[in-house]
Motif scaffolding. Structure first.
Motif, mmCIF file in Angstrom:
data_model
loop_
_atom_site.group_PDB
_atom_site.id
_atom_site.type_symbol
_atom_site.label_atom_id
_atom_site.label_comp_id
_atom_site.label_asym_id
_atom_site.label_seq_id
_atom_site.Cartn_x
_atom_site.Cartn_y
_atom_site.Cartn_z
ATOM 1 N N LEU A 49 22.160 51.459 39.779
ATOM 2 C CA LEU A 49 22.544 52.457 40.776
ATOM 3 C C LEU A 49 22.033 53.846 40.390
ATOM 4 N N THR A 50 22.040 54.149 39.093
ATOM 5 C CA THR A 50 21.518 55.443 38.629
ATOM 6 C C THR A 50 20.023 55.545 38.903
ATOM 7 N N ALA A 51 19.310 54.443 38.682
ATOM 8 C CA ALA A 51 17.876 54.425 38.984
ATOM 9 C C ALA A 51 17.640 54.625 40.478
ATOM 10 N N GLN A 52 18.527 54.064 41.306
ATOM 11 C CA GLN A 52 18.406 54.249 42.752
ATOM 12 C C GLN A 52 18.585 55.719 43.131
ATOM 13 N N ASP A 60 25.105 56.661 51.028
ATOM 14 C CA ASP A 60 26.484 57.097 50.842
ATOM 15 C C ASP A 60 27.402 55.938 50.467
ATOM 16 N N ASP A 61 26.999 54.699 50.846
ATOM 17 C CA ASP A 61 27.834 53.544 50.571
ATOM 18 C C ASP A 61 27.587 52.953 49.198
ATOM 19 N N LYS A 62 26.637 53.548 48.444
ATOM 20 C CA LYS A 62 26.335 53.050 47.106
ATOM 21 C C LYS A 62 26.493 54.179 46.095
ATOM 22 N N GLN A 63 27.694 54.348 45.607
ATOM 23 C CA GLN A 63 27.966 55.387 44.631
ATOM 24 C C GLN A 63 27.556 54.911 43.244
#
Length: 271
Positions: A49-52, A60-63
């Motif tokens: 997720l950090t790479a994203q 917004d739906d992927k914190q």
């Protein structure tokens, strides 16, 4: 007076013995190892997720947070089963940390065990929430927590103190990684690859936590609870820095390294 002191001492010894027996229980011991493995899965998801965020692909739906990582897992076909496994691992790891709270003699070690017990209990609850079909948001929880503190007497001071405390934890992570102090948590040497992964992982976690601490301090200074948005908000704030995407990619690699170390810790942990 001596009789009362003696009785208190006997009760304390009995509590320590009971906690020691509980900690040595094979179910709790292997459950703790399962918990460390679950923590590895969580950090791999956080790394993704950090790479994203770094590459501009997070919505917004992927914190990029613990709840975001578990939400991502819940969307996969086998995700529900894995969430229940994570729930069990975090519960048993929290129980083991509670036994450490009673058996450790140093105040610092007791405080560390207590803090970890709360952390893993919170992760267990979040895992349970997603496994049972519910939803949770780390960003909202951070904002609500900060607003509650802000509304209390001397609220700004309390929020600032939380920020300073998080910075202290961040500094400890960097120190623990740089000095390879994490090896003291293991019963034997895990191999050079695990040492490198642990060192990189702890330092990366320290950097990420430092950003969270800065947001809390900023929220206190500006009297704006919305500034304290947890890990996801901290990572997005780093994105605005010069070379921000590069910094986030490095943090993502570090979180992945911590995930790899967590699997080694699952095998070699001193439990």
């Amino acid at each position: 007076m001596n009789s009362i002191s003696g009785q208190a001492g006997d009760m304390n010894d009995s509590a320590k013995q009971a906690a020691s027996r509980a900690g040595d229980n094979p179910v709790v011991e292997w459950g703790a190892r399962l918990g460390y493995g679950a923590n590895g899965v969580l950090h791999f998801l956080l790394a993704w997720l950090t790479a994203q965020v770094a590459l501009g692909g997070s919505g917004d739906d992927k914190q990029a947070s613990q709840s975001g990582a578990l939400a991502t897992l819940a969307q996969e076909s086998i995700g529900q089963l894995l969430l229940w496994v994570l729930f069990a691992g975090f519960v048993l790891l929290a129980i083991w940390q509670v036994t450490e709270l009673f058996t450790q003699s140093e105040v610092f070690d007791k405080a560390k065990a207590g803090g970890k017990a709360v952390l893993y209990a919170a992760l267990a609850w979040t895992s349970f929430t997603f496994a049972s079909g519910g939803r949770s948001s780390s960003n909202k929880q951070s904002k609500d927590f900060t607003q509650t503190l802000m509304d209390a007497p001397a609220g700004q001071v309390l929020v600032g103190a939380v920020g300073v405390g998080i910075l202290g934890i961040a500094g400890y992570h960097v120190y623990k990684g740089w000095k390879e102090k994490f090896l003291e948590d293991l019963q034997e040497h895990p191999g050079r690859w695990a040492v490198i992964a642990g060192r990189v992982g702890y330092i990366a976690k320290g950097v990420a936590l430092a950003a969270v601490g800065v947001l809390f301090i900023t929220a206190a200074i500006k009297h704006q609870s919305g500034k304290a948005t947890g890990l996801d908000g901290a990572l997005h704030s780093l994105l605005d820095l010069p070379a921000g995407p590069v910094i986030l990619v490095l943090i993502a690699l570090g979180l992945a390294a911590y995930g790899a170390y967590s699997f080694a810790r699952a095998r070699y942990a001193r439990v």
